[in-house]
Scaffold this active site. Structure first.
Site, PDB file in Angstrom:
ATOM      1  N   ASP A  80      -1.898  -3.729  -3.682  1.00 51.48           N
ATOM      2  CA  ASP A  80      -2.609  -2.450  -3.653  1.00 51.48           C
ATOM      3  C   ASP A  80      -2.878  -1.922  -5.054  1.00 51.48           C
ATOM      4  O   ASP A  80      -2.174  -2.246  -6.018  1.00 51.48           O
ATOM      5  CB  ASP A  80      -1.841  -1.413  -2.831  1.00 51.48           C
ATOM      6  CG  ASP A  80      -0.427  -1.169  -3.362  1.00 51.48           C
ATOM      7  OD1 ASP A  80       0.245  -2.149  -3.745  1.00 51.48           O
ATOM      8  OD2 ASP A  80       0.014  -0.005  -3.392  1.00 51.48           O
ATOM      9  N   ASP A 111      -2.717  -3.664 -13.527  1.00 54.32           N
ATOM     10  CA  ASP A 111      -1.715  -3.185 -12.568  1.00 54.32           C
ATOM     11  C   ASP A 111      -2.118  -3.552 -11.138  1.00 54.32           C
ATOM     12  O   ASP A 111      -2.692  -2.739 -10.432  1.00 54.32           O
ATOM     13  CB  ASP A 111      -1.562  -1.672 -12.712  1.00 54.32           C
ATOM     14  CG  ASP A 111      -0.458  -1.086 -11.860  1.00 54.32           C
ATOM     15  OD1 ASP A 111       0.394  -1.852 -11.376  1.00 54.32           O
ATOM     16  OD2 ASP A 111      -0.460   0.145 -11.682  1.00 54.32           O
ATOM     17  N   GLU A 145       2.944  -0.615  -2.919  1.00 59.71           N
ATOM     18  CA  GLU A 145       3.811  -0.295  -4.056  1.00 59.71           C
ATOM     19  C   GLU A 145       3.379   0.994  -4.734  1.00 59.71           C
ATOM     20  O   GLU A 145       4.222   1.782  -5.183  1.00 59.71           O
ATOM     21  CB  GLU A 145       3.778  -1.450  -5.061  1.00 59.71           C
ATOM     22  CG  GLU A 145       4.791  -1.326  -6.199  1.00 59.71           C
ATOM     23  CD  GLU A 145       4.305  -0.511  -7.396  1.00 59.71           C
ATOM     24  OE1 GLU A 145       5.124  -0.170  -8.263  1.00 59.71           O
ATOM     25  OE2 GLU A 145       3.083  -0.210  -7.458  1.00 59.71           O
TER      26      GLU A 145
END
Length: 397
Positions: A80, A111, A145
């Site tokens: 995610d 990220d 997350e």
């Protein structure tokens, strides 16, 4: 080898992964799962999907070791990504546009979709080279997350599916670096989020009422902000942000109109406690301030993570020794730190498994959660080389 105009296949895979918009809120992971299963199939590796809740998949890809009785190595990442403001981006955040410098622009480049693909591409090299290792390597792709991992890693570590992996050590995400020193996270601070709620005498705004919600609330707020100031002083003395407790007032609520003294007001706080702070002492201190301010003031805890023991970086941890040895061989500079935020590693550490957060992205502007997030393809490919050596060492008894 690639020709001058031919894109490296690892970069192509990275860009395809970035083009899957696994963005909050209401993430659809289905295309991501299909992509990852295809990657596993292309390497002849088994994959499995475990649902922690409806539409919350955990994908596991396994490279089997020669000694399955040994504890395995877990390479974890999350699928995610955080929301975007497209109007603030130079390029479509899910196009994975690559400019003439090789910078790849997309949400998730740093990220942390880069790391997930780097794991897979390192393993692809092992497969192509017909290498085998003593330990089994599992690569996990987690959901949610970015919103706390409650229906991701937090749940997964409690399942029989996780226990069957027999994990002995985990690698997770780190952070980009603007120079050649790579942050290495071996622990994280503890999240404490709470409200101070204050009730008092209501009435007309033209009068000076006694015992108002505002004056009692501000007494506690000022105490907490003084605490914040003392923590900021530690930063000015050279301490790293991960070594101090961050204190921020993030919400103020209450009141109906300007000429009405409200019966209740509240202030919300986000606190990240340093690893050497006892949360019970903090709660007792804040509760004491509430009592000192007067009747009708109380502490309401919204979220408190369990405190975790940092992973040891000494001779007692053979995983660390192998990791450090490989980094030394490659001339990598590491900066061991406590992570200022909190990721999936905390759930791994809570069950007693050592974990390190590490993302080899040197000379890279830190843009996680920012507009125009990007990663250069050379930096990405160099990361595969780095993981290739580190994973090989960790998977060897």
């Amino acid at each position: 080898m690639c020709s001058a105009n031919e894109e490296n296949k690892a970069v192509t895979n990275f860009r395809k992964y970035l083009q899957i918009p696994t963005v909050h809120p209401n993430v659809d992971y289905s295309k991501c799962v299909e992509f990852l299963q295809l990657q596993a199939k292309s390497m002849g590796l088994p994959s499995s999907v475990h649902y922690m809740a409806p539409k919350k998949p955990v994908v596991i890809i396994t490279f089997q070791g020669q000694k399955p009785q040994l504890e395995s190595l877990l390479l974890t990442s999350h699928m995610d990504v955080v929301p975007v403001y497209p109007e603030k981006w130079t390029y479509d955040p899910f196009l994975a546009y690559k400019d003439e410098k090789g910078n790849i622009y997309a949400r998730g480049t740093q990220d942390m979709k880069s790391v997930g693909i780097q794991y897979l591409e390192a393993i692809r090299r092992y497969v192509n080279e017909k290498l085998t290792f003593d330990r089994t390597i599992h690569v996990s792709f987690m959901p949610d997350e970015e919103i706390g991992g409650i229906l991701g890693m937090a749940h997964f570590v409690k399942t029989n599916a996780f226990r069957s992996l027999n994990v002995g050590f985990t690698l997770d995400e780190g952070l980009a670096s603007i120079n050649d020193v790579i942050p290495l996270y071996y622990g994280e601070r503890t999240i404490l989020q709470f409200y101070i709620r204050s009730s008092g005498t209501p009435g007309h705004g033209s009068l000076l009422h006694y015992n108002t919600a505002a004056e009692k609330l501000m007494f506690v707020v000022n105490k907490i902000l003084d605490w914040r100031t003392s923590e900021k002083m530690k930063l000015s003395q050279g301490m790293d942000i991960g070594q101090v407790t961050s204190v921020n007032m993030t919400m103020l609520n209450g009141g109906s109109q300007l000429n009405v003294v409200p019966p209740e007001l509240s202030a919300g706080f986000d606190v990240r406690m340093a690893t050497d702070v006892d949360y019970r002492n903090i709660l007792n201190t804040i509760t004491g301030w509430c009592q000192e301010s007067g009747d009708g003031v109380w502490l309401e805890i919204c979220k408190r993570n369990e405190q975790t023991t940092p992973t040891k970086l000494d001779d007692s941890n053979p995983w660390w020794l192998k990791f450090k040895n490989e980094c030394n061989k490659m001339g990598l500079k590491l900066k061991p730190s406590i992570c200022p935020a909190a990721g999936d590693s905390r759930y791994i550490r809570q069950i007693g498994i050592p974990a390190l957060g590490f993302s080899p992205m040197t000379y890279t502007k830190i843009l996680l959660h920012d507009h125009d997030e990007y990663l250069n393809e050379k930096t990405f490919l160099n990361g595969i080389d780095i993981y290739y050596n580190i994973i090989k060492a960790l998977a060897t008894e």
